[in-house]
Design an enzyme around this catalytic site. Structure first.
Site, PDB file in Angstrom:
ATOM      1  N   LYS B 183       0.883  -1.166   0.000  1.00 25.14           N
ATOM      2  CA  LYS B 183       0.000   0.000   0.000  1.00 25.14           C
ATOM      3  C   LYS B 183       0.923   1.219   0.000  1.00 25.14           C
ATOM      4  O   LYS B 183       1.650   1.451   0.967  1.00 25.14           O
ATOM      5  CB  LYS B 183      -0.879  -0.030   1.253  1.00 25.14           C
ATOM      6  CG  LYS B 183      -1.511   1.294   1.668  1.00 25.14           C
ATOM      7  CD  LYS B 183      -2.561   1.795   0.704  1.00 25.14           C
ATOM      8  CE  LYS B 183      -3.215   3.072   1.252  1.00 25.14           C
ATOM      9  NZ  LYS B 183      -2.258   4.203   1.356  1.00 25.14           N
ATOM     10  N   GLY B 240       5.446   2.797  11.324  1.00 25.55           N
ATOM     11  CA  GLY B 240       4.729   4.061  11.417  1.00 25.55           C
ATOM     12  C   GLY B 240       4.298   4.346  12.841  1.00 25.55           C
ATOM     13  O   GLY B 240       4.958   3.935  13.792  1.00 25.55           O
ATOM     14  N   SER B 241       3.175   5.009  12.947  1.00 22.16           N
ATOM     15  CA  SER B 241       2.737   5.480  14.266  1.00 22.16           C
ATOM     16  C   SER B 241       2.144   4.355  15.103  1.00 22.16           C
ATOM     17  O   SER B 241       1.723   3.324  14.583  1.00 22.16           O
ATOM     18  CB  SER B 241       1.683   6.572  14.101  1.00 22.16           C
ATOM     19  OG  SER B 241       0.471   6.000  13.633  1.00 22.16           O
ATOM     20  N   ARG B 242       2.091   4.598  16.400  1.00 19.74           N
ATOM     21  CA  ARG B 242       1.485   3.623  17.311  1.00 19.74           C
ATOM     22  C   ARG B 242       0.007   3.424  17.000  1.00 19.74           C
ATOM     23  O   ARG B 242      -0.479   2.289  16.941  1.00 19.74           O
ATOM     24  CB  ARG B 242       1.659   4.133  18.743  1.00 19.74           C
ATOM     25  CG  ARG B 242       1.202   3.188  19.813  1.00 19.74           C
ATOM     26  CD  ARG B 242       1.731   3.677  21.143  1.00 19.74           C
ATOM     27  NE  ARG B 242       1.333   2.842  22.250  1.00 19.74           N
ATOM     28  CZ  ARG B 242       1.879   2.918  23.464  1.00 19.74           C
ATOM     29  NH1 ARG B 242       2.827   3.803  23.705  1.00 19.74           N
ATOM     30  NH2 ARG B 242       1.482   2.133  24.430  1.00 19.74           N
ATOM     31  N   GLY B 244      -1.518   3.891  14.158  1.00 23.66           N
ATOM     32  CA  GLY B 244      -1.650   3.182  12.886  1.00 23.66           C
ATOM     33  C   GLY B 244      -1.356   1.699  13.036  1.00 23.66           C
ATOM     34  O   GLY B 244      -2.096   0.847  12.544  1.00 23.66           O
ATOM     35  N   GLY B 245      -0.272   1.397  13.734  1.00 22.10           N
ATOM     36  CA  GLY B 245       0.101  -0.007  13.931  1.00 22.10           C
ATOM     37  C   GLY B 245      -0.946  -0.774  14.709  1.00 22.10           C
ATOM     38  O   GLY B 245      -1.304  -1.904  14.348  1.00 22.10           O
ATOM     39  N   GLU B 264       6.276  -1.792  13.541  1.00 22.53           N
ATOM     40  CA  GLU B 264       7.300  -1.077  14.288  1.00 22.53           C
ATOM     41  C   GLU B 264       6.704   0.295  14.555  1.00 22.53           C
ATOM     42  O   GLU B 264       6.343   1.014  13.628  1.00 22.53           O
ATOM     43  CB  GLU B 264       8.571  -1.003  13.452  1.00 22.53           C
ATOM     44  CG  GLU B 264       9.742  -0.464  14.221  1.00 22.53           C
ATOM     45  CD  GLU B 264      10.512   0.498  13.377  1.00 22.53           C
ATOM     46  OE1 GLU B 264      10.478   1.700  13.712  1.00 22.53           O
ATOM     47  OE2 GLU B 264      11.126   0.069  12.391  1.00 22.53           O
ATOM     48  N   CYS B 301      12.820   6.569  14.158  1.00 23.21           N
ATOM     49  CA  CYS B 301      12.216   5.808  15.250  1.00 23.21           C
ATOM     50  C   CYS B 301      13.232   5.557  16.356  1.00 23.21           C
ATOM     51  O   CYS B 301      12.866   5.212  17.472  1.00 23.21           O
ATOM     52  CB  CYS B 301      11.625   4.493  14.745  1.00 23.21           C
ATOM     53  SG  CYS B 301      12.601   3.757  13.444  1.00 23.21           S
ATOM     54  N   GLU B 390       6.334   9.117  23.129  1.00 26.06           N
ATOM     55  CA  GLU B 390       7.170   9.533  22.008  1.00 26.06           C
ATOM     56  C   GLU B 390       6.681  10.862  21.427  1.00 26.06           C
ATOM     57  O   GLU B 390       5.483  11.049  21.204  1.00 26.06           O
ATOM     58  CB  GLU B 390       7.129   8.462  20.902  1.00 26.06           C
ATOM     59  CG  GLU B 390       8.021   8.809  19.713  1.00 26.06           C
ATOM     60  CD  GLU B 390       7.917   7.801  18.562  1.00 26.06           C
ATOM     61  OE1 GLU B 390       8.925   7.553  17.914  1.00 26.06           O
ATOM     62  OE2 GLU B 390       6.803   7.280  18.315  1.00 26.06           O
TER      63      GLU B 390
END
Lengths: 505, 505
Positions: B183, B240-242, B244-245, B264, B301, B390
């Protein structure tokens, strides 16, 4: 040694305070003394805190010390083996010889993991040396695997020793450096206590940190749910039903910190009879199928539940031989009344879509498994998902396939499996066999030729796992040397001075 | 070569039909042509069906053929590198030299996995030979790892090459024998197209099965959600972001067949300044911290977000040096307007609990990152969870610790981290350092001495992973040779005749 009906926490035996738990002899419906009581919330918390504290020390022990602990557990179990087996016979109705074999297997498994730990390869140590001249300079990087943290283990009713208190999950987690908290299975609380005491004695004799092992009792699901949700628990091992495994998986995923769940759940273990094998060995295959499906009343996760056979030469001889062999099979008492009820319900579900080919002898006893074989055309099998559901016990569906293409089409419909078994001769089509093997690799964790998957060898190369729903994590095996990998994670060390680096390097 | 703004499906480029997606130059807010359109549902399904069909062939290819494909992707990217870098500069505002380095790193990574595949150890082949004399006889058992199936990859905005279309997730999945459906990240659609075309060309030139790779565009989350939910997809790679993950993780777990997600996500990468290092290298450490935290506007990161320093000798000199170094740091344009907004919000959250020590130069430009350093007492840090969140960008909190015990107590509060960095001299306490290392092993995937975790070497022993929420699966790394393990599962073969066994044995 008599049973004390207590939770084992650290080096203590602690009476529970909650709801009572009592085993039932499935052969007689007699309640077996003593009554166990659910661990109190305070003692539960203490067990978990001890596990976490123990983790900090236990993970730092030498491989030799952990290996000695595993060996010592085996020795302690062997010292008590007759008491363990006698109690397990009462609680499970499994025969003496079977439990004796399972006990030996359990001890072998503990010793296998002791050997794995001594050998050390499980740490997967890697190193990239520094390149100070490179632009930019490359640092020194070292890699190893370490234990995840305390592990919750849920034993299975069908293997009260090999997949329970000191079974494969416990042995591999302890090998990985992870303390273990076992939720005792309510179908064999006394067997659990005997084995738990053996582990506790071994821990004490080997000077293991207190809390490296705990055995907790609880009625219903409450203690199990608390265990999976507890922040100190970092992984879960489970063997049992699909519903049970999925419930634990859901709980583990809903935690603020999700953790891995290794649930071994559901499999119908397809069997393939290739044309020449069927044409030349029809009678022997019929007898072998019945022997495999009735072993232990079919109460194996690897029990064959579906047989794909090519229509044509040998098919009728095969079904006739299976029918004759099944007719003289004695009904065996199942592990629990609930399992016996679920079996009969499963048989009704199969009977709604497939034709009954044969049944074993009826039994005058209670909670017994009367084996059943069904037969169905490939087209009917394709259209009925109910025929692809596991029926725990001695039940199998023979699917008469139009041709090899249909056999492969029906295989594609299957969910993930623990095992698949192919019966073929040297005269069967090599191209077809290769194509089938390639397909089965995607569907199963273990592929057996000219045998059945019922026996699971404890060895380095075993895979007892498979795609969902055979397990919740197809990347793992719960039997064999690599089962230890489930409880490890990698860490790397960049430019760490030699005097600070862990001794493993 | 000009951009065509199309989805890449099989060997075709297919115009989308849905909502428009357009990159924005974050340095100017200028919209960049062309406009991409979301892939149609029919084309989406075709891409996934092609991936599944390709899997059946691709997984059977020789290691040599897959390795050649990976090498060829690297060569195709290199052939287009200047166009790729120029477009990436526009889409991300990252400087040329940085993108040039990232492009080289991406190609090195593809070649590393080609080498891993050629070497073959990733299959972890094991064998237990038959023991026909044993009672019961032991069968011949062989073990190897095979690919999981088609993998969905979601690239990161901060590494438009190394963690995007042909980044580590794609390279390791292709190495494992898994087709990849990417994607495209909406922050760099043009860069994605260029790289996607390079992969497509390599696939075609190497005669790979059509469908081994696809690049799909979609506005918002719809296509990503469809991808993770599609039955052909067997694993997900995400950086990516928390938020999103976790969203992808939830979707993957809610599937009828749950699948692994390697996300991650979030890390504040603690830094430890030990007493002697602080006393003897205060100024150098202050400057080094600022250099590390401002590298790439802190959009790594692995960017250091918290520094634990012992109160006492050198502390004031350290903070003074850091303040002076930060004051002359030029503001850098961030990757996207949304990231710049989130950074300023994060700074406000930190400022509510900690004292601003220093700030970088203000910028006249838009969407730029003005670096900030905060300082706080250990007790205050302990009580404010907001200080442990973060903040993506150049922001760090220096925690003045009363003593080593407090440093360890505060460390225990931290969530899982990608990296931890320790600065110490030979005169620092070895016992303390060993204790700290042991603690950090439980908290982080990589521990760096006398440096920072910002640089992630692509090599055999690297771990770019760590306990939750650094990643969703602490058992894995997304960088380094063992990243391939994420996309493999074990299978074993019992008594399979030699002429049927896969060639790998």
């Amino acid at each position: 040694m008599s049973l004390e009906a207590k939770n084992l926490i650290g080096y203590q035996a602690v009476a529970g305070k909650g709801a009572g738990i009592q085993a039932v002899d499935p052969a007689t419906d007699e309640r077996l003394a003593p009554v166990y009581h659910e661990v109190s919330d305070a003692d539960f918390d203490r067990a978990l805190d001890l596990a976490q504290t123990a983790f900090l020390q236990y993970r730092e022990l030498s491989d030799a010390a952990r290996a000695q602990f595993l060996d010592s557990i085996a020795a302690e179990i062997e010292a008590d083996s007759e008491a363990i087996i006698q109690r397990a016979m009462q609680e499970t109705a499994l025969p003496h010889a079977r439990l004796q074999g399972e006990c030996a297997r359990t001890c072998n498994q503990l010793r296998l993991f002791a050997a794995v730990v001594r050998q050390g390869a499980y740490r997967d140590i890697r190193r990239d040396e520094a390149m100070p001249q490179r632009q930019p300079p490359r640092p020194d990087i070292r890699y190893r695997k370490i234990g995840l943290g305390p592990v919750a283990v849920f034993g299975a009713s069908n293997f009260p020793l090999a997949f329970s208190v000191a079974g494969g999950d416990t042995a591999s987690a302890l090998a990985a450096g992870c303390p273990v908290v076992v939720k005792a299975h309510n179908a064999h609380p006394g067997t659990s206590e005997y084995v738990g005491r053996a582990v506790q004695r071994a821990a004490q004799r080997c000077g293991m940190p207190e809390g490296v092992f705990a055995l907790l009792y609880g009625e219903g699901n409450r203690i199990g749910e608390k265990l999976v949700g507890h922040p100190h628990i970092k992984a879960v091992g489970f063997t049992g039903s699909r519903a049970g495994g999925l419930a634990l998986l859901k709980l583990a995923q809903a935690r603020p910190e999700p953790i891995p769940v290794y649930a071994e759940m559901s499999s119908i273990n397809p069997v393939y009879l290739m044309p020449d094998a069927l044409a030349t060995q029809a009678e022997a295959l019929g007898r072998a199928l019945v022997a495999a499906m009735t072993m232990g009343a079919g109460q194996f996760c690897t029990s064959p539940g579906v047989v794909f056979a090519a229509a044509g030469a040998g098919f009728d001889a095969f079904t006739a031989a299976a029918r004759a062999a099944l007719a003289v099979q004695t009904a065996q008492t199942m592990l629990t009344p609930a399992i016996a009820r679920a079996f009969e319900q499963g048989i009704q579900n199969l009977a709604a879509h497939a034709q009954l080919l044969a049944a074993g002898e009826a039994s005058g006893g209670i909670h017994s498994c009367r084996a059943r074989l069904f037969v169905v055309e490939g087209d009917v099998f394709a259209g009925n998902e109910a025929l692809r559901q596991e029926v725990f016990g001695s039940a199998a569906v023979i699917v008469c396939c139009r041709d090899f293409a249909q056999m492969q089409m029906l295989t594609e419909q299957l969910e993930g499996q623990l095992t698949a078994a192919v019966h073929a001769t040297a005269d069967d089509d090599v191209g077809q066999l290769k194509s089938l093997l390639s397909q089965l690799e995607r569907k199963a964790g273990r592929i057996v030729f000219n045998g059945f998957g019922t026996g699971v060898e404890v060895c380095g190369a075993m895979v007892h796992g498979g795609p969902f729903p055979a397990t919740s994590d197809s990347r793992s095996t719960s039997v064999g040397a690599t089962a230890i990998d489930r409880f490890l994670r990698p860490v790397c060390y960049q430019d760490v001075p030699a005097d600070i680096l862990p001794e493993a390097f």
